[in-house]
Design an enzyme around this catalytic site. Structure first.
Site, PDB file in Angstrom:
ATOM      1  N   HIS A 179      37.742  28.611  33.033  1.00 42.26           N
ATOM      2  CA  HIS A 179      36.858  27.912  32.856  1.00 42.26           C
ATOM      3  C   HIS A 179      37.031  27.384  31.254  1.00 42.26           C
ATOM      4  O   HIS A 179      36.826  28.726  30.759  1.00 42.26           O
ATOM      5  CB  HIS A 179      35.294  27.583  32.880  1.00 42.26           C
ATOM      6  CG  HIS A 179      35.504  27.561  35.074  1.00 42.26           C
ATOM      7  ND1 HIS A 179      35.489  28.657  35.599  1.00 42.26           N
ATOM      8  CD2 HIS A 179      34.930  26.077  35.380  1.00 42.26           C
ATOM      9  CE1 HIS A 179      35.092  28.189  36.751  1.00 42.26           C
ATOM     10  NE2 HIS A 179      35.019  26.662  36.856  1.00 42.26           N
ATOM     11  N   ASP A 183      35.246  29.518  30.213  1.00 39.78           N
ATOM     12  CA  ASP A 183      35.179  31.469  31.593  1.00 39.78           C
ATOM     13  C   ASP A 183      35.326  32.436  29.688  1.00 39.78           C
ATOM     14  O   ASP A 183      35.556  34.017  29.113  1.00 39.78           O
ATOM     15  CB  ASP A 183      36.475  31.108  32.137  1.00 39.78           C
ATOM     16  CG  ASP A 183      35.479  31.157  33.051  1.00 39.78           C
ATOM     17  OD1 ASP A 183      34.248  31.240  32.852  1.00 39.78           O
ATOM     18  OD2 ASP A 183      36.207  30.702  33.833  1.00 39.78           O
TER      19      ASP A 183
HETATM   20  C1  GLT Z   1      32.864  28.012  41.360  1.00 41.79           C
HETATM   21  C2  GLT Z   1      33.616  27.510  43.090  1.00 41.79           C
HETATM   22  C3  GLT Z   1      35.410  27.197  42.543  1.00 41.79           C
HETATM   23  C4  GLT Z   1      36.118  26.652  41.608  1.00 41.79           C
HETATM   24  C5  GLT Z   1      35.737  27.272  40.349  1.00 41.79           C
HETATM   25  C6  GLT Z   1      36.466  25.594  39.140  1.00 41.79           C
HETATM   26  S1  GLT Z   1      34.525  27.157  39.929  1.00 41.79           S
HETATM   27  O1  GLT Z   1      33.108  29.668  41.041  1.00 41.79           O
HETATM   28  O2  GLT Z   1      32.721  28.545  43.723  1.00 41.79           O
HETATM   29  O3  GLT Z   1      35.606  27.237  44.149  1.00 41.79           O
HETATM   30  O4  GLT Z   1      37.584  26.472  42.031  1.00 41.79           O
HETATM   31  O5  GLT Z   1      35.954  24.926  38.777  1.00 41.79           O
END
Ligand code: GLT
Ligand code: MN
Length: 503
Positions: A172, A175
């Site tokens: 992200h 992140d």
């Molecule tokens: C979050 C979510 C995931 C997504 C991510 C992408 S963030 O942790 O549980 O399933 O893939 O934004």
């Protein structure tokens, strides 16, 4: 360039390069000493023996001469010692090479089963594994308890993945770049991450935007009732897309964590879907106008953190994509856990995305059905399901990355066993898929199952009046068709035994 690993070569830990340099220099030095001794020692010895020294220094002189007399023997012992060490180093090297070769060998053709020791499942870049940086950064916090692990900086995560031969990382915006970072801090971070990518030979395979953590998104991002929040979201995504482009990321994900409701009276879902569509269309055009090599991917989830999320399943995302201005730019990345939270079958959901030519990325993990989002490790809860997901991707030659989106148990001290086990289980499953496809008993059963009335295949493949008439005129005997025996207990048991390692 990948950093050279420090291993134990000879007696001490050192890099391979250092070992080779030291050994070569040592060999030259030994030859030089021997030659020097051969040529110079007899004359020098004469002089030393007749040297006039104080009586108390005479024993020392005698000892020096005696030791130097033994130079060839000492050198021989050193060469033997070194030779033995080189032999062990070469033997270890040869074993490693042989192990690499063995992984390529097919299993025993008589049993269809090859026993493979653990090191044969070590990941390589060719496996195209990837992990979300957020998975490794997960600190074990849950709604009822605080964090249990220390913070792990993004660069540490990326480095650790590279050291484990992981192909890529997903991230992200926040992140790697803190929410409140200044423009210059952002630029410095991008430089650092780019350097890490170059130095450690890892790729930024997927990027996404955090549009769920900050309170501003409490009632939706693209689907907030406030146009300012919707615009702020679109701006944040544009900035994240720029970062993705700078890092060479080609898949950009939208997971609408806050796109949903608890109170149905608050929003019309048709209206909310329009806002969502408007933003995605705008962002597709942004990517096109910038000339970025980026595709979008939407990740469905039925609920959590919202009571109900929009676009809850693969089917709903596929239908949504068809309504976009640039459907060719948008695909889907299903996640095992999200599918099982809805009580659906991941094998079938992944297959639907694949059949539509829209499977851009995958999020593999584990999850007990119909519960809160558990994000367990791939294969930790349901081996058969993990097997069939892998089988789908292998059989259909899915070309994308094998992304894992899970997190270590709250009781883990660090994420590294978690990282290793996910990749390892997938590799084992890949091997099981090969065994399944090569196993004569299984394949004979499948031939039998698929072997009924083969002469009737394809009658409806292409429509024609004649085909329709022919079909209308055909006579079927449903009772006879229903009497067919289908050996599914046997087939399923064979899969069970294959997975248990006894087939
Ligand atoms: C979050 C979510 C995931 C997504 C991510 C992408 S963030 O942790 O549980 O399933 O893939 O934004
Ligand atoms: Mn996910």
């Amino acid at each position: 360039m990948e950093p050279e690993r420090v291993k134990v070569y000879g007696l001490f830990p050192r890099t391979r390069r250092r070992y080779l340099i030291e050994t070569t220099l040592g060999a030259f030095f030994a030859v030089f000493l021997l030659a020097a001794w051969w040529l110079g020692w007899p004359r020098l010895r004469q002089r030393l023996v007749h040297l006039e020294v104080r009586p108390n220094l005479q024993p020392l002189l005698r000892m020096t001469v005696a030791v130097l007399d033994q130079t060839p023997s000492i050198l021989l012992a050193a060469v033997l010692w070194k030779g033995m060490e080189v032999y062990f180093v070469l033997r270890a090297f040869a074993r490693r090479e042989a192990q690499k070769q063995v992984t390529k060998l097919s299993p025993s053709t008589t049993t269809g089963y090859s026993s493979m020791p653990s090191h044969f499942y070590a990941p390589t870049r060719e496996d195209k594994f990837a992990f979300g940086v957020w998975c490794l950064q997960n600190r074990g916090r849950d709604p009822f308890g605080d964090q249990t692990r220390p913070e792990l900086p993004a660069l540490e995560c990326i480095k650790g993945l590279a050291q484990r031969s992981c192909y890529g990382f997903e991230f992200h915006d926040n992140d790697i770049i803190p929410f409140s970072a200044s423009a210059s801090q952002r630029d410095q971070i991008i430089r650092d991450v780019k350097k890490a990518i170059g130095d450690w030979g890892i790729k930024a395979t997927m990027a996404t935007t955090n549009t769920f953590y900050h309170p501003v998104f409490k009632d939706g991002a693209f689907t907030s009732t406030d146009p300012a929040v919707r615009l702020y979201t679109t701006q944040k995504v544009i900035r994240a897309i720029d970062v993705a482009a700078e890092l060479g990321t080609q898949v950009f994900v939208f997971w609408g964590g806050r796109e949903g409701v608890e109170v149905d009276a608050s929003k019309d879902p048709v209206e909310a879907t329009k806002w969502f569509r408007e933003s995605i269309n705008f962002l597709c055009n942004y990517v096109l106008s910038q000339g970025y090599d980026i595709k979008f991917s939407i990740e469905p989830k039925p609920n959590e953190p919202r009571g109900d999320l929009y676009l809850p399943t693969v089917g709903s995302v596929l239908a949504f994509i068809a309504t976009l201005d640039h459907p060719e730019m948008v695909g889907i990345n299903p996640e095992t856990a999200h599918i099982k939270m809805a009580g659906l079958n991941p094998y079938h959901e992944f297959a639907q995305a694949l059949d539509s030519g829209k499977l851009l990325d995958v999020h593999l993990n584990g999850q007990k059905p119909l519960r809160f989002d558990q994000d367990l490790s791939y294969g930790s809860d349901d081996l058969k399901e993990a097997f069939f997901t892998a089988k789908l991707l292998v059989d259909h030659e899915y070309p994308g990355t094998i992304g894992f989106d899970a997190h270590p148990y709250r009781s883990e001290a660090d994420p590294w066993d978690f990282v290793d086990r996910n990749m390892r289980t997938y590799k084992i499953m890949k091997e099981k898929v090969r065994l399944f496809n090569d196993n004569k008993e299984i394949q004979d059963l499948l031939k039998e199952i698929h072997g009924a009335n083969t002469n009737l295949r394809g009658l409806t493949a292409k429509y024609s009046k004649e085909a329709a008439q022919k079909l209308k005129d055909m006579e079927f005997d449903p009772v006879q068709l229903a009497s067919r025996k289908l050996p599914y207990e046997r087939l399923d048991q064979l899969v069970t035994e294959l997975l248990l390692g006894v087939l």
